[in-house]
Motif scaffolding. Structure first.
Motif, PDB file in Angstrom:
ATOM      1  N   ALA A 243       0.833  -1.195   0.000  1.00  0.00           N
ATOM      2  CA  ALA A 243       0.000   0.000   0.000  1.00  0.00           C
ATOM      3  C   ALA A 243       0.871   1.250   0.000  1.00  0.00           C
ATOM      4  CB  ALA A 243      -0.930  -0.008   1.209  1.00  0.00           C
ATOM      5  N   GLY A 244       0.471   2.218  -0.806  1.00  0.00           N
ATOM      6  CA  GLY A 244       1.237   3.438  -0.942  1.00  0.00           C
ATOM      7  C   GLY A 244       2.253   3.395  -2.060  1.00  0.00           C
ATOM      8  N   GLY A 245       2.476   2.228  -2.598  1.00  0.00           N
ATOM      9  CA  GLY A 245       3.445   2.067  -3.660  1.00  0.00           C
ATOM     10  C   GLY A 245       2.893   2.405  -5.027  1.00  0.00           C
ATOM     11  N   SER A 246       3.720   2.185  -6.032  1.00  0.00           N
ATOM     12  CA  SER A 246       3.357   2.508  -7.408  1.00  0.00           C
ATOM     13  C   SER A 246       3.586   1.320  -8.318  1.00  0.00           C
ATOM     14  CB  SER A 246       4.186   3.699  -7.912  1.00  0.00           C
ATOM     15  OG  SER A 246       3.962   4.856  -7.142  1.00  0.00           O
ATOM     16  N   LEU A 247       2.877   1.332  -9.416  1.00  0.00           N
ATOM     17  CA  LEU A 247       2.987   0.282 -10.407  1.00  0.00           C
ATOM     18  C   LEU A 247       2.584   0.865 -11.752  1.00  0.00           C
ATOM     19  CD1 LEU A 247       3.824  -2.687  -9.883  1.00  0.00           C
ATOM     20  CD2 LEU A 247       1.400  -3.285  -9.952  1.00  0.00           C
ATOM     21  N   ARG A 248       3.226   0.412 -12.803  1.00  0.00           N
ATOM     22  CA  ARG A 248       2.881   0.869 -14.141  1.00  0.00           C
ATOM     23  C   ARG A 248       2.443  -0.302 -14.999  1.00  0.00           C
ATOM     24  NH1 ARG A 248       7.392   3.361 -18.055  1.00  0.00           N
ATOM     25  NH2 ARG A 248       7.918   1.130 -18.102  1.00  0.00           N
ATOM     26  N   LEU A 249       1.254  -0.196 -15.531  1.00  0.00           N
ATOM     27  CA  LEU A 249       0.730  -1.216 -16.422  1.00  0.00           C
ATOM     28  C   LEU A 249       0.876  -0.769 -17.868  1.00  0.00           C
ATOM     29  CD1 LEU A 249      -2.602  -2.191 -14.613  1.00  0.00           C
ATOM     30  CD2 LEU A 249      -0.278  -3.050 -14.215  1.00  0.00           C
ATOM     31  N   SER A 250       1.144  -1.721 -18.729  1.00  0.00           N
ATOM     32  CA  SER A 250       1.267  -1.445 -20.146  1.00  0.00           C
ATOM     33  C   SER A 250       0.294  -2.312 -20.925  1.00  0.00           C
ATOM     34  CB  SER A 250       2.694  -1.721 -20.638  1.00  0.00           C
ATOM     35  OG  SER A 250       3.633  -0.885 -20.001  1.00  0.00           O
ATOM     36  N   CYS A 251      -0.166  -1.794 -22.026  1.00  0.00           N
ATOM     37  CA  CYS A 251      -1.039  -2.530 -22.918  1.00  0.00           C
ATOM     38  C   CYS A 251      -0.529  -2.328 -24.330  1.00  0.00           C
ATOM     39  CB  CYS A 251      -2.483  -2.050 -22.796  1.00  0.00           C
ATOM     40  SG  CYS A 251      -3.622  -2.811 -23.971  1.00  0.00           S
ATOM     41  N   ALA A 252      -0.174  -3.410 -24.974  1.00  0.00           N
ATOM     42  CA  ALA A 252       0.370  -3.344 -26.316  1.00  0.00           C
ATOM     43  C   ALA A 252      -0.530  -4.087 -27.297  1.00  0.00           C
ATOM     44  CB  ALA A 252       1.771  -3.931 -26.355  1.00  0.00           C
ATOM     45  N   ALA A 253      -0.656  -3.535 -28.465  1.00  0.00           N
ATOM     46  CA  ALA A 253      -1.427  -4.200 -29.504  1.00  0.00           C
ATOM     47  C   ALA A 253      -0.650  -5.391 -30.035  1.00  0.00           C
ATOM     48  CB  ALA A 253      -1.746  -3.237 -30.635  1.00  0.00           C
ATOM     49  N   SER A 254      -1.374  -6.440 -30.316  1.00  0.00           N
ATOM     50  CA  SER A 254      -0.786  -7.647 -30.867  1.00  0.00           C
ATOM     51  C   SER A 254      -1.592  -8.087 -32.078  1.00  0.00           C
ATOM     52  CB  SER A 254      -0.761  -8.760 -29.819  1.00  0.00           C
ATOM     53  OG  SER A 254      -0.217  -9.952 -30.340  1.00  0.00           O
ATOM     54  N   ARG A 255      -0.894  -8.352 -33.148  1.00  0.00           N
ATOM     55  CA  ARG A 255      -1.483  -8.851 -34.381  1.00  0.00           C
ATOM     56  C   ARG A 255      -2.182  -7.767 -35.212  1.00  0.00           C
ATOM     57  NH1 ARG A 255      -5.629 -11.279 -36.924  1.00  0.00           N
ATOM     58  NH2 ARG A 255      -7.147 -10.741 -35.278  1.00  0.00           N
ATOM     59  N   ARG A 256      -2.715  -6.787 -34.573  1.00  0.00           N
ATOM     60  CA  ARG A 256      -3.379  -5.699 -35.286  1.00  0.00           C
ATOM     61  C   ARG A 256      -3.108  -4.378 -34.595  1.00  0.00           C
ATOM     62  NH1 ARG A 256      -9.482  -4.505 -35.182  1.00  0.00           N
ATOM     63  NH2 ARG A 256      -8.496  -2.439 -35.305  1.00  0.00           N
ATOM     64  N   THR A 257      -3.461  -3.303 -35.259  1.00  0.00           N
ATOM     65  CA  THR A 257      -3.325  -1.976 -34.693  1.00  0.00           C
ATOM     66  C   THR A 257      -4.704  -1.392 -34.427  1.00  0.00           C
ATOM     67  OG1 THR A 257      -3.229  -0.920 -36.868  1.00  0.00           O
ATOM     68  CG2 THR A 257      -1.140  -1.581 -35.881  1.00  0.00           C
ATOM     69  N   PHE A 258      -4.728  -0.323 -33.657  1.00  0.00           N
ATOM     70  CA  PHE A 258      -5.987   0.315 -33.296  1.00  0.00           C
ATOM     71  C   PHE A 258      -5.921   1.800 -33.625  1.00  0.00           C
ATOM     72  CE2 PHE A 258      -5.928  -3.565 -30.881  1.00  0.00           C
ATOM     73  CZ  PHE A 258      -7.247  -3.996 -30.934  1.00  0.00           C
ATOM     74  N   ILE A 259      -5.631   2.087 -34.868  1.00  0.00           N
ATOM     75  CA  ILE A 259      -5.530   3.459 -35.318  1.00  0.00           C
ATOM     76  C   ILE A 259      -6.895   4.129 -35.249  1.00  0.00           C
ATOM     77  CG2 ILE A 259      -4.960   4.969 -37.257  1.00  0.00           C
ATOM     78  CD1 ILE A 259      -3.007   2.832 -38.209  1.00  0.00           C
ATOM     79  N   GLY A 260      -6.940   5.259 -34.571  1.00  0.00           N
ATOM     80  CA  GLY A 260      -8.178   6.012 -34.449  1.00  0.00           C
ATOM     81  C   GLY A 260      -9.060   5.605 -33.285  1.00  0.00           C
TER      82      GLY A 260
END
Length: 126
Positions: A14-31
């Protein structure tokens, strides 16, 4: 056919930090706008944050305001969720998601999102 992949979950005090990432796979999400949801044990999946394609519109759940920051790097097809001042009640599986079509985000309900990652576990200990 995994198209969104989350990473960065783990155990933090508790009180700490964390960074989550989300990357596209197989396709892109332009727009596309992109969002983060979470689901705690025994609870419904809930909205956490969302960001428009251009980054000019950002939304947060009241429960995370001032503690979480959503951002994106369209050149890398990546969305980030920087979490700080974490609380035990933040413990959940976190999912990134994309709406069913590109354009402005019309709803923050999970039904409006058609693409989902597999989720990453975040556990905050007291």
């Amino acid at each position: 056919q995994v198209q969104l992949v989350e990473s960065g979950g783990g155990l933090v005090q508790a009180g700490g930090s964390l960074r989550l990432s989300c990357a596209a796979s197989r396709r892109t999400f332009i727009g596309y706008a992109m969002g983060w949801f979470r689901q705690a044990p025994g609870k419904d999946r809930e909205f956490v944050a969302a960001v428009s394609w251009s980054g000019d519109k950002i939304y947060y759940a009241d429960s995370v305001l001032g503690r979480f920051t959503i951002s994106r790097d369209n050149a890398k097809n990546t969305v980030l969720l920087q979490m700080s001042s974490l609380k035990p009640e933040d413990t959940a599986v976190y999912y990134c998601a994309a709406p069913r079509a590109p354009g402005k985000l019309g709803s923050r309900e999970e039904a409006a999102f058609g693409f989902w990652g597999q989720g990453t576990q975040v556990t905050v200990s007291s």
